[in-house]
Design an enzyme around this catalytic site. Structure first.
Site, short mmCIF file in Angstrom:
data_model
loop_
_atom_site.label_atom_id
_atom_site.label_comp_id
_atom_site.label_asym_id
_atom_site.label_seq_id
_atom_site.Cartn_x
_atom_site.Cartn_y
_atom_site.Cartn_z
N GLU A 99 -5.74 7.40 4.47
CA GLU A 99 -5.54 8.76 3.95
C GLU A 99 -4.16 9.31 4.30
OE1 GLU A 99 -7.57 9.53 1.82
OE2 GLU A 99 -9.30 8.33 2.39
N HIS A 111 -3.15 3.72 -4.39
CA HIS A 111 -3.97 2.52 -4.15
C HIS A 111 -3.26 1.26 -4.65
CE1 HIS A 111 -7.60 5.37 -4.04
NE2 HIS A 111 -7.31 4.99 -2.81
N TRP A 150 -4.27 -1.41 -6.01
CA TRP A 150 -4.64 -2.05 -7.28
C TRP A 150 -4.17 -1.23 -8.49
CZ3 TRP A 150 -8.13 0.51 -4.15
CH2 TRP A 150 -8.82 1.57 -4.71
N THR A 205 4.13 -5.05 -3.14
CA THR A 205 2.68 -5.26 -3.09
C THR A 205 2.32 -6.01 -4.37
OG1 THR A 205 2.43 -3.08 -4.10
CG2 THR A 205 2.11 -3.22 -1.73
N1 ARG Z 1 -12.35 6.11 -0.29
C1 ARG Z 1 -11.22 6.56 0.43
C2 ARG Z 1 -10.00 6.87 -0.46
O1 ARG Z 1 -9.82 6.38 -1.55
C3 ARG Z 1 -10.82 5.71 1.61
C4 ARG Z 1 -11.29 4.35 1.83
C5 ARG Z 1 -10.83 3.89 3.20
N2 ARG Z 1 -11.23 2.54 3.51
C6 ARG Z 1 -11.47 2.13 4.77
N3 ARG Z 1 -11.75 0.88 5.02
N4 ARG Z 1 -11.46 2.95 5.78
O2 ARG Z 1 -9.12 7.64 -0.10
ZN ZN Z 2 -7.59 6.15 -1.22
CA CA Z 3 -4.80 -3.11 -11.34
#
Ligand code: ARG
Ligand code: ZN
Ligand code: CA
Length: 361
Positions: free
Chosen positions: A194, A203, A205, A221
Protein backbone atom coordinates in the site's frame (compact mmCIF):
# COMPACT_ATOMS: atom_id res chain seq x y z
CA UNK A 1 9.67 14.10 -18.28
CA UNK A 2 10.49 14.53 -14.58
CA UNK A 3 12.07 11.10 -14.61
CA UNK A 4 14.23 12.00 -17.61
CA UNK A 5 15.31 15.24 -15.92
CA UNK A 6 16.13 13.29 -12.81
CA UNK A 7 18.23 10.80 -14.75
CA UNK A 8 20.08 13.57 -16.59
CA UNK A 9 20.95 15.44 -13.43
CA UNK A 10 21.82 12.41 -11.38
CA UNK A 11 25.57 13.01 -11.51
CA UNK A 12 25.09 16.65 -10.44
CA UNK A 13 23.08 16.07 -7.35
CA UNK A 14 24.08 14.54 -4.09
CA UNK A 15 20.97 13.96 -2.04
CA UNK A 16 21.74 14.55 1.62
CA UNK A 17 20.75 11.40 3.46
CA UNK A 18 17.65 9.25 3.04
CA UNK A 19 14.13 10.49 2.37
CA UNK A 20 12.64 10.66 5.85
CA UNK A 21 8.91 10.04 6.05
CA UNK A 22 7.03 10.98 9.24
CA UNK A 23 4.32 8.42 9.97
CA UNK A 24 1.29 8.60 12.26
CA UNK A 25 -0.50 5.34 13.03
CA UNK A 26 -4.16 5.80 13.93
CA UNK A 27 -5.46 2.69 15.66
CA UNK A 28 -9.24 2.82 15.17
CA UNK A 29 -10.32 0.15 17.64
CA UNK A 30 -13.46 -1.27 19.23
CA UNK A 31 -12.82 -0.26 22.82
CA UNK A 32 -10.63 -3.20 23.85
CA UNK A 33 -7.75 -2.62 26.28
CA UNK A 34 -4.49 -1.63 24.59
CA UNK A 35 -2.74 -4.67 23.13
CA UNK A 36 -5.89 -6.75 22.58
CA UNK A 37 -8.10 -7.32 19.54
CA UNK A 38 -8.33 -4.34 17.19
CA UNK A 39 -6.47 -2.17 19.71
CA UNK A 40 -3.14 -3.60 18.58
CA UNK A 41 -0.03 -3.27 20.74
CA UNK A 42 2.77 -0.78 20.32
CA UNK A 43 5.11 -3.68 19.52
CA UNK A 44 2.89 -4.75 16.59
CA UNK A 45 3.14 -1.17 15.29
CA UNK A 46 6.92 -1.09 15.75
CA UNK A 47 7.10 -4.40 13.88
CA UNK A 48 5.30 -2.87 10.90
CA UNK A 49 7.65 0.12 10.91
CA UNK A 50 10.60 -2.23 10.91
CA UNK A 51 9.17 -4.21 7.95
CA UNK A 52 8.72 -0.99 5.94
CA UNK A 53 12.25 0.10 6.73
CA UNK A 54 13.65 -3.25 5.65
CA UNK A 55 11.51 -3.89 2.55
CA UNK A 56 12.06 -0.49 0.92
CA UNK A 57 15.82 -0.63 1.50
CA UNK A 58 16.04 -4.26 0.38
CA UNK A 59 17.29 -5.22 3.82
CA UNK A 60 14.55 -7.85 4.13
CA UNK A 61 16.02 -11.21 5.14
CA UNK A 62 14.12 -12.96 2.33
CA UNK A 63 15.74 -10.79 -0.37
CA UNK A 64 17.87 -13.94 -0.92
CA UNK A 65 14.73 -15.60 -2.31
CA UNK A 66 14.59 -13.22 -5.28
CA UNK A 67 15.18 -15.46 -8.33
CA UNK A 68 18.57 -14.78 -9.92
CA UNK A 69 16.94 -13.64 -13.20
CA UNK A 70 15.55 -10.69 -11.27
CA UNK A 71 18.44 -9.74 -8.97
CA UNK A 72 19.98 -7.37 -11.59
CA UNK A 73 16.83 -5.20 -11.47
CA UNK A 74 16.14 -5.47 -7.72
CA UNK A 75 16.06 -1.99 -6.23
CA UNK A 76 16.87 -0.47 -2.89
CA UNK A 77 15.35 2.85 -1.90
CA UNK A 78 17.15 5.30 0.34
CA UNK A 79 14.21 5.98 2.61
CA UNK A 80 13.43 5.86 6.31
CA UNK A 81 9.97 5.71 7.88
CA UNK A 82 9.92 7.45 11.26
CA UNK A 83 7.05 7.48 13.77
CA UNK A 84 6.16 11.15 14.20
CA UNK A 85 7.96 12.88 17.05
CA UNK A 86 5.56 15.78 17.30
CA UNK A 87 1.84 16.09 16.69
CA UNK A 88 0.18 18.80 14.56
CA UNK A 89 0.03 21.11 17.59
CA UNK A 90 3.75 20.78 18.17
CA UNK A 91 3.46 18.56 21.22
CA UNK A 92 5.74 15.58 21.79
CA UNK A 93 4.27 12.38 20.36
CA UNK A 94 5.12 8.73 19.83
CA UNK A 95 3.34 8.83 16.46
CA UNK A 96 0.54 6.54 17.66
CA UNK A 97 -3.06 7.68 18.18
CA UNK A 98 -5.68 5.35 19.63
CA UNK A 99 -9.35 6.10 19.10
CA UNK A 100 -12.45 4.02 19.77
CA UNK A 101 -14.24 4.06 16.42
CA UNK A 102 -17.88 4.94 15.70
CA UNK A 103 -18.27 1.55 13.95
CA UNK A 104 -16.93 -1.89 14.79
CA UNK A 105 -16.11 -2.87 11.21
CA UNK A 106 -15.22 -0.81 8.17
CA UNK A 107 -15.65 -1.21 4.43
CA UNK A 108 -14.00 0.79 1.66
CA UNK A 109 -17.18 2.82 1.27
CA UNK A 110 -16.70 4.09 4.84
CA UNK A 111 -13.48 5.76 3.64
CA UNK A 112 -14.33 9.30 4.74
CA UNK A 113 -15.97 8.33 8.04
CA UNK A 114 -13.06 6.08 8.97
CA UNK A 115 -10.49 8.75 8.29
CA UNK A 116 -12.40 11.44 10.13
CA UNK A 117 -12.13 9.40 13.35
CA UNK A 118 -8.56 10.63 13.56
CA UNK A 119 -6.51 12.52 11.00
CA UNK A 120 -3.27 14.52 10.89
CA UNK A 121 -2.54 16.92 8.01
CA UNK A 122 -1.50 14.76 5.07
CA UNK A 123 1.03 17.27 3.75
CA UNK A 124 3.02 16.73 6.94
CA UNK A 125 2.36 13.09 7.88
CA UNK A 126 1.84 9.75 6.19
CA UNK A 127 -1.44 8.73 7.84
CA UNK A 128 -1.69 4.96 8.42
CA UNK A 129 -5.10 3.88 9.68
CA UNK A 130 -5.35 0.41 11.24
CA UNK A 131 -8.82 -1.01 11.80
CA UNK A 132 -11.04 -4.02 11.28
CA UNK A 133 -11.71 -4.08 7.54
CA UNK A 134 -14.70 -6.34 7.02
CA UNK A 135 -15.08 -6.55 3.24
CA UNK A 136 -12.29 -9.03 2.56
CA UNK A 137 -9.84 -6.26 1.94
CA UNK A 138 -6.47 -6.33 3.66
CA UNK A 139 -5.68 -2.73 2.82
CA UNK A 140 -6.03 0.16 0.42
CA UNK A 141 -4.19 3.36 -0.39
CA UNK A 142 -4.72 6.77 -1.96
CA UNK A 143 -2.47 7.39 -4.96
CA UNK A 144 -0.44 10.62 -4.93
CA UNK A 145 -2.15 13.76 -6.20
CA UNK A 146 -1.73 14.84 -9.81
CA UNK A 147 1.75 14.90 -11.13
CA UNK A 148 2.42 14.56 -14.82
CA UNK A 149 3.36 10.93 -14.30
CA UNK A 150 1.17 8.53 -16.31
CA UNK A 151 -0.86 6.07 -14.33
CA UNK A 152 -1.98 8.52 -11.66
CA UNK A 153 -4.92 9.98 -13.55
CA UNK A 154 -7.57 8.51 -11.26
CA UNK A 155 -5.91 9.61 -8.04
CA UNK A 156 -7.97 11.65 -5.62
CA UNK A 157 -6.96 15.17 -4.73
CA UNK A 158 -8.64 15.03 -1.35
CA UNK A 159 -6.08 15.82 1.34
CA UNK A 160 -8.47 14.67 4.06
CA UNK A 161 -8.49 11.06 2.86
CA UNK A 162 -4.83 10.85 1.85
CA UNK A 163 -2.93 7.92 3.32
CA UNK A 164 -3.14 4.17 3.76
CA UNK A 165 -5.63 1.86 5.50
CA UNK A 166 -4.56 -1.57 6.77
CA UNK A 167 -6.53 -4.42 8.30
CA UNK A 168 -5.30 -5.01 11.87
CA UNK A 169 -4.74 -8.71 11.12
CA UNK A 170 -2.27 -7.93 8.35
CA UNK A 171 -0.29 -5.24 10.18
CA UNK A 172 3.17 -6.14 11.47
CA UNK A 173 5.09 -9.39 11.06
CA UNK A 174 4.87 -12.75 12.80
CA UNK A 175 8.70 -12.71 12.80
CA UNK A 176 8.61 -10.02 15.50
CA UNK A 177 6.07 -11.40 17.97
CA UNK A 178 3.04 -13.60 18.52
CA UNK A 179 0.61 -11.15 16.92
CA UNK A 180 -2.81 -12.30 15.79
CA UNK A 181 -2.30 -12.23 12.02
CA UNK A 182 -3.90 -13.80 8.97
CA UNK A 183 -1.59 -16.66 7.86
CA UNK A 184 -1.39 -15.39 4.27
CA UNK A 185 -0.74 -11.78 5.26
CA UNK A 186 1.53 -12.18 8.26
CA UNK A 187 4.79 -10.54 7.19
CA UNK A 188 3.74 -6.89 7.04
CA UNK A 189 3.72 -6.79 3.25
CA UNK A 190 0.25 -5.29 3.02
CA UNK A 191 1.69 -2.00 4.23
CA UNK A 192 4.70 -2.39 1.94
CA UNK A 193 2.31 -2.87 -1.03
CA UNK A 194 0.00 0.00 0.00
CA UNK A 195 2.80 2.45 0.72
CA UNK A 196 4.10 1.51 -2.74
CA UNK A 197 0.72 2.69 -4.13
CA UNK A 198 0.90 5.78 -1.90
CA UNK A 199 4.18 6.64 -3.65
CA UNK A 200 2.61 6.10 -7.08
CA UNK A 201 3.20 2.44 -7.94
CA UNK A 202 0.59 0.51 -9.87
CA UNK A 203 -0.04 -3.24 -9.82
CA UNK A 204 2.62 -5.20 -11.64
CA UNK A 205 0.15 -6.97 -13.97
CA UNK A 206 -1.12 -3.65 -15.35
CA UNK A 207 -4.66 -3.97 -13.93
CA UNK A 208 -5.96 -5.33 -17.23
CA UNK A 209 -7.53 -8.46 -15.72
CA UNK A 210 -5.59 -11.01 -17.71
CA UNK A 211 -4.64 -9.25 -20.95
CA UNK A 212 -1.07 -8.59 -21.93
CA UNK A 213 -1.52 -4.95 -22.89
CA UNK A 214 -1.85 -3.27 -19.48
CA UNK A 215 1.14 -1.53 -17.94
CA UNK A 216 2.42 -0.49 -14.53
CA UNK A 217 4.40 2.33 -16.23
CA UNK A 218 7.68 0.80 -15.06
CA UNK A 219 10.18 -0.57 -17.59
CA UNK A 220 12.01 -3.24 -15.66
CA UNK A 221 8.99 -5.17 -14.36
CA UNK A 222 8.14 -7.93 -16.87
CA UNK A 223 4.79 -7.77 -18.62
CA UNK A 224 2.44 -10.09 -16.78
CA UNK A 225 -1.07 -11.17 -17.72
CA UNK A 226 -2.84 -11.20 -14.39
CA UNK A 227 -2.40 -11.01 -10.65
CA UNK A 228 -0.72 -13.94 -8.94
CA UNK A 229 -2.46 -15.36 -5.89
CA UNK A 230 -1.07 -17.66 -3.19
CA UNK A 231 2.52 -18.77 -3.43
CA UNK A 232 3.31 -20.67 -6.64
CA UNK A 233 6.66 -22.18 -7.61
CA UNK A 234 9.02 -20.08 -9.71
CA UNK A 235 8.99 -19.75 -12.71
CA UNK A 236 5.45 -18.80 -13.73
CA UNK A 237 5.02 -17.66 -17.31
CA UNK A 238 2.48 -15.62 -19.27
CA UNK A 239 2.32 -13.20 -22.22
CA UNK A 240 4.46 -15.10 -24.79
CA UNK A 241 6.45 -17.05 -22.27
CA UNK A 242 7.62 -14.08 -20.20
CA UNK A 243 8.65 -15.06 -16.67
CA UNK A 244 6.36 -13.36 -14.13
CA UNK A 245 7.88 -11.41 -11.27
CA UNK A 246 5.28 -12.63 -8.79
CA UNK A 247 7.78 -11.95 -5.99
CA UNK A 248 7.20 -8.24 -6.51
CA UNK A 249 5.55 -6.34 -3.65
CA UNK A 250 3.01 -4.97 -6.15
CA UNK A 251 1.65 -8.38 -7.11
CA UNK A 252 -1.07 -10.15 -5.06
CA UNK A 253 1.03 -13.05 -3.80
CA UNK A 254 1.03 -14.12 -0.14
CA UNK A 255 3.31 -12.12 2.14
CA UNK A 256 5.97 -14.79 2.52
CA UNK A 257 6.48 -15.03 -1.24
CA UNK A 258 7.08 -11.33 -1.89
CA UNK A 259 10.56 -9.91 -1.63
CA UNK A 260 11.36 -7.09 -4.05
CA UNK A 261 10.75 -3.73 -5.61
CA UNK A 262 12.64 -3.07 -8.86
CA UNK A 263 15.01 -0.20 -9.64
CA UNK A 264 12.36 1.21 -11.99
CA UNK A 265 9.77 1.16 -9.21
CA UNK A 266 12.23 2.89 -6.87
CA UNK A 267 12.83 5.54 -9.54
CA UNK A 268 9.08 6.07 -9.99
CA UNK A 269 8.53 6.39 -6.23
CA UNK A 270 11.48 8.81 -5.90
CA UNK A 271 10.05 10.96 -8.70
CA UNK A 272 6.71 11.11 -6.89
CA UNK A 273 8.37 11.97 -3.57
CA UNK A 274 10.31 14.80 -5.19
CA UNK A 275 7.44 16.24 -7.22
CA UNK A 276 3.99 15.42 -5.88
CA UNK A 277 3.15 18.29 -3.51
CA UNK A 278 1.85 16.33 -0.51
CA UNK A 279 4.65 13.77 -0.76
CA UNK A 280 7.45 16.29 -1.22
CA UNK A 281 6.39 18.33 1.81
CA UNK A 282 6.73 15.26 4.05
CA UNK A 283 10.49 15.53 3.72
CA UNK A 284 10.61 18.80 5.66
CA UNK A 285 7.77 18.03 8.08
CA UNK A 286 8.15 19.22 11.68
CA UNK A 287 6.85 15.74 12.56
CA UNK A 288 10.36 14.42 11.95
CA UNK A 289 11.80 16.44 14.84
CA UNK A 290 11.15 16.22 18.54
CA UNK A 291 9.68 19.54 19.67
CA UNK A 292 11.61 21.75 22.01
CA UNK A 293 9.51 22.00 25.13
CA UNK A 294 10.26 24.98 27.35
CA UNK A 295 9.29 25.75 30.92
CA UNK A 296 6.76 28.54 30.50
CA UNK A 297 4.70 28.29 27.34
CA UNK A 298 1.05 29.22 27.38
CA UNK A 299 -0.53 29.28 23.92
CA UNK A 300 -3.74 30.53 22.41
CA UNK A 301 -5.16 27.33 20.94
CA UNK A 302 -8.49 28.43 19.47
CA UNK A 303 -10.67 31.51 19.29
CA UNK A 304 -14.08 30.15 20.23
CA UNK A 305 -15.83 33.49 19.87
CA UNK A 306 -16.19 35.74 17.98
CA UNK A 307 -16.43 33.65 14.85
CA UNK A 308 -14.84 35.26 11.75
CA UNK A 309 -17.30 38.18 11.91
CA UNK A 310 -19.45 39.57 14.67
CA UNK A 311 -22.02 42.29 14.09
CA UNK A 312 -22.92 43.42 17.60
CA UNK A 313 -21.23 46.51 19.02
CA UNK A 314 -19.96 44.65 22.04
CA UNK A 315 -18.40 41.23 22.04
CA UNK A 316 -17.22 38.88 24.75
CA UNK A 317 -14.19 37.13 23.37
CA UNK A 318 -13.84 33.54 24.38
CA UNK A 319 -10.63 31.64 23.81
CA UNK A 320 -9.10 28.31 24.58
CA UNK A 321 -5.59 28.37 25.96
CA UNK A 322 -3.26 25.48 26.42
CA UNK A 323 -0.26 25.04 28.62
CA UNK A 324 2.36 23.81 26.11
CA UNK A 325 5.20 24.06 28.63
CA UNK A 326 6.61 21.95 31.45
CA UNK A 327 5.66 24.21 34.35
CA UNK A 328 2.28 24.51 35.94
CA UNK A 329 0.99 27.95 34.99
CA UNK A 330 -0.74 29.89 37.75
CA UNK A 331 -1.47 33.25 36.17
CA UNK A 332 -1.40 34.97 32.83
CA UNK A 333 -2.36 38.18 31.08
CA UNK A 334 -4.24 38.48 27.81
CA UNK A 335 -4.31 41.74 25.89
CA UNK A 336 -6.87 42.43 23.22
CA UNK A 337 -5.98 44.93 20.53
CA UNK A 338 -8.03 46.43 17.75
CA UNK A 339 -6.09 47.83 14.82
CA UNK A 340 -2.93 47.78 16.83
CA UNK A 341 -4.09 49.52 19.98
CA UNK A 342 -4.76 47.65 23.17
CA UNK A 343 -8.42 47.91 24.14
CA UNK A 344 -8.55 45.46 27.00
CA UNK A 345 -6.22 43.73 29.39
CA UNK A 346 -7.37 40.72 31.34
CA UNK A 347 -5.39 39.19 34.16
CA UNK A 348 -6.48 35.83 35.34
CA UNK A 349 -5.39 33.31 37.91
CA UNK A 350 -5.81 29.74 36.88
CA UNK A 351 -3.81 26.71 37.71
CA UNK A 352 -3.01 24.91 34.47
CA UNK A 353 -0.96 21.72 34.52
CA UNK A 354 1.37 20.96 31.61
CA UNK A 355 -0.70 20.15 28.48
CA UNK A 356 -3.93 21.23 30.15
CA UNK A 357 -6.59 23.22 28.32
CA UNK A 358 -8.77 26.01 29.65
CA UNK A 359 -11.51 28.18 28.21
CA UNK A 360 -11.37 31.84 29.07
CA UNK A 361 -13.96 34.56 28.55
N1 ARG B 1 -5.56 -6.02 -2.08
C1 ARG B 1 -4.63 -5.01 -1.72
C2 ARG B 1 -4.42 -3.94 -2.80
O1 ARG B 1 -4.63 -4.13 -3.98
C3 ARG B 1 -3.31 -5.51 -1.19
C4 ARG B 1 -2.83 -6.88 -1.35
C5 ARG B 1 -1.56 -7.04 -0.53
N2 ARG B 1 -0.98 -8.36 -0.64
C6 ARG B 1 -0.28 -8.92 0.36
N3 ARG B 1 0.28 -10.09 0.20
N4 ARG B 1 -0.16 -8.36 1.53
O2 ARG B 1 -4.01 -2.82 -2.53
ZN1 ZN C 1 -2.81 -2.92 -4.61
CA1 CA D 1 -1.56 -7.59 -17.76
Amino acid sequence: QKMLEKRASRHLRQKAGPYKIPVVVHVIHNGEPEGTGTNISDSQILSQMSVLNKDFRRLNADAVNTPSVFTPVAGSMDIEFVLAKQDPEGLPSDGIVRVAGSKSGWTSSDNYELKSQSYWPSDRYLNLWVCDLVDNLVGYAQLPESTTLSGLEQSSNNALTDGVVIWYKSFGSSDDGPFSLDPNFNKGRTATHEVGHYFGLRHIWGDDSGDCNGTDYVNDTPNQANRTLGCPAHPQKSCNDITSMFQNFLDYTDDECMNLFTKGQVERMSTVIENSPRRQSLLTSPGLQAPVVVANDLGLRTVISPQPHACSTTITPQVEVRNYGNNTITSARIQISVNGSVVDVQDFNHSLLPLQLAELS
